[in-house]
Write a protein that holds these residues in place. Sequence first.
Motif, PDB file in Angstrom:
ATOM      1  N   ALA A  44      -0.858  -3.956  48.390  1.00 54.15           N
ATOM      2  CA  ALA A  44      -2.140  -3.510  48.936  1.00 54.15           C
ATOM      3  C   ALA A  44      -3.241  -3.846  47.945  1.00 54.15           C
ATOM      4  CB  ALA A  44      -2.110  -2.007  49.202  1.00 54.15           C
ATOM      5  N   ASN A  92      -5.196   1.312  51.262  1.00 52.08           N
ATOM      6  CA  ASN A  92      -4.007   1.798  50.565  1.00 52.08           C
ATOM      7  C   ASN A  92      -3.205   2.747  51.459  1.00 52.08           C
ATOM      8  OD1 ASN A  92      -2.305   2.202  48.139  1.00 52.08           O
ATOM      9  ND2 ASN A  92      -3.143   4.271  48.217  1.00 52.08           N
ATOM     10  N   CYS A 118      -1.324   0.738  54.130  1.00 55.99           N
ATOM     11  CA  CYS A 118      -0.140   0.084  53.569  1.00 55.99           C
ATOM     12  C   CYS A 118       0.938   1.102  53.190  1.00 55.99           C
ATOM     13  CB  CYS A 118      -0.526  -0.744  52.349  1.00 55.99           C
ATOM     14  SG  CYS A 118      -1.518  -2.206  52.738  1.00 55.99           S
ATOM     15  N   LYS A 119       0.499   2.245  52.689  1.00 52.21           N
ATOM     16  CA  LYS A 119       1.447   3.290  52.294  1.00 52.21           C
ATOM     17  C   LYS A 119       2.276   3.741  53.496  1.00 52.21           C
ATOM     18  CE  LYS A 119      -0.248   6.439  49.588  1.00 52.21           C
ATOM     19  NZ  LYS A 119      -0.941   7.650  49.081  1.00 52.21           N
ATOM     20  N   TYR A 158       6.279  -0.490  47.869  1.00 48.06           N
ATOM     21  CA  TYR A 158       5.082  -1.326  47.830  1.00 48.06           C
ATOM     22  C   TYR A 158       4.335  -1.053  46.538  1.00 48.06           C
ATOM     23  CZ  TYR A 158       1.339   2.142  48.733  1.00 48.06           C
ATOM     24  OH  TYR A 158       0.435   3.164  48.623  1.00 48.06           O
ATOM     25  N   CYS A 179       0.194  -1.374  44.656  1.00 47.66           N
ATOM     26  CA  CYS A 179      -1.223  -1.389  44.983  1.00 47.66           C
ATOM     27  C   CYS A 179      -2.029  -1.973  43.834  1.00 47.66           C
ATOM     28  CB  CYS A 179      -1.700   0.044  45.274  1.00 47.66           C
ATOM     29  SG  CYS A 179      -3.448   0.143  45.687  1.00 47.66           S
ATOM     30  N   TYR A 231      -4.699   6.756  45.607  1.00 46.85           N
ATOM     31  CA  TYR A 231      -3.828   5.659  45.195  1.00 46.85           C
ATOM     32  C   TYR A 231      -2.413   6.147  44.909  1.00 46.85           C
ATOM     33  CZ  TYR A 231      -7.840   2.505  44.605  1.00 46.85           C
ATOM     34  OH  TYR A 231      -8.940   1.709  44.821  1.00 46.85           O
ATOM     35  N   PRO A 290       2.824   4.495  46.054  1.00 44.09           N
ATOM     36  CA  PRO A 290       3.269   3.171  45.589  1.00 44.09           C
ATOM     37  C   PRO A 290       4.144   3.291  44.347  1.00 44.09           C
ATOM     38  CG  PRO A 290       0.951   3.523  45.068  1.00 44.09           C
ATOM     39  CD  PRO A 290       1.363   4.642  45.976  1.00 44.09           C
ATOM     40  N   VAL A 331       1.097   0.632  40.366  1.00 39.78           N
ATOM     41  CA  VAL A 331      -0.347   0.530  40.595  1.00 39.78           C
ATOM     42  C   VAL A 331      -0.960  -0.268  39.449  1.00 39.78           C
ATOM     43  CG1 VAL A 331      -2.529   1.769  40.843  1.00 39.78           C
ATOM     44  CG2 VAL A 331      -0.432   2.744  41.801  1.00 39.78           C
TER      45      VAL A 331
END
Length: 453
Positions: free
Chosen positions: A106, A113, A116-117, A127, A129, A139, A160, A163
């Motif tokens: 992301a 975010n 995508c999460k 995933y 970010c 985040y 995520p 990060v």
Amino acid sequence: MIKAKPYTLDEALAVAPETRCLRVGRGIVGAAPDLFREHVGQGPALVVGDVNTFPAAGHAVMEAFQAAGLPVLEPFIFRERDLHADVVYSEQLESALRGNTACLVAVGSGCLNDICKYASHLVQRRYMCVATAASMDGYTSYGAAMTLKGGKQTLVCPAPVAVLADVDIIRAAPGEMNSWGYADLLAKVPAGADWILADALGTEPIHQMGWDIVQGRLRELLDDPVGVRNRAPDAIGKLIEALLMGGFAMQVSRSTRAASGAEHLFSHTWEMQNHTHNGQMPSHGFKVAVGTMAASALYESLLRKPIEQLDVEACCATWPDLQSLMDRARTLFDGHPAIMEIVNRELSVKYCDRAQLAVQLSLVKRIWPELRNQLREQLPPMETLRHMLVQAGAPTAPEHIGITRERLRRTYWQASFIRRRITVLDLALRTGFLEDCLDEIFGAGGVWPSGAK
């Protein structure tokens, strides 16, 4: 004030159950493939951005993956100008992940975010970010604040695993995005007061580690609002750190309570009503800024009330039954079906009958002198909060985001219905002081006199 142990960012990361790697620094976007390879997998990666974030950082991320020899698919770029965190967009990403083993990268901030999460959760894949703005604390948070069937909800999904926050990219974020993040950070002051209140009433005990991670260094990390507005590297670095800490606190406590209270309920209410100002939906951070002022105004009024002398029997005698409150909510929300679905679920859980209310109010009456002192220690004067928001470039009055004072007064009631979480709104409502407090706030000499601007 509840004592708090100060946590460093590394210490908070070490106890976070989901995020395993965090890289913050200047000029580090090229490290994205290393984080992916070590913590997500060997690829392929699917880089996700929008029309703003892909030019800002997505191209650099793609080039870094290609240079590192990691397989990467064609990027997925959302073209919507008004992209928001709706489950529909997560389902689009879910479709793009069918038939392959790709994991998402992301490249964006709050909405992207969260999209995508939740999409990664739907396909049960990790995933990472790449942050593009210090605009919110989501985040590293547990869960995603998503719109589902017209209602704003926090959906359960992991943070995520890695990060990357390049301070140079974040400093260059357009407009007032970093001011949004400062407002979201400042909101943790009244949110902490709400948690103290809920803990005292026995409805949601304080999770000590979650409390410590957020509150331990909060004043220190809030101390340069002018630097945030001016995009000073040190100030932006501290802001990123503080917002990431908020997410880690939510991870360890498995709840958003560590980072949000009544002030966020104002924002959620306006989001569910699709409120726009000058043709655009105000940012989450700026709605929370006004919510912070609204919650603080209510606290200041309520803390002046003689709750230690409360007539518990009289309060219980006038306490409405659940159906009456549902009817009130239906009137306030004009019967909006998606919102009423949430109200029916949340208010049914939160509602207490007269017998339960008597027990709760008797407790409040007994502990009020000590509880009031704790709340006052947690809460700076409203004028102090207003000054900090102004210095950071954030709004402080409802008109700044297109909310009339009459609508704000109505929102105090509406916001009390949309979540089961106990906040200052519920204390004011259950003690019978809500209308008195609102008369003060919106009356002559109040914070927002009705009819004046």
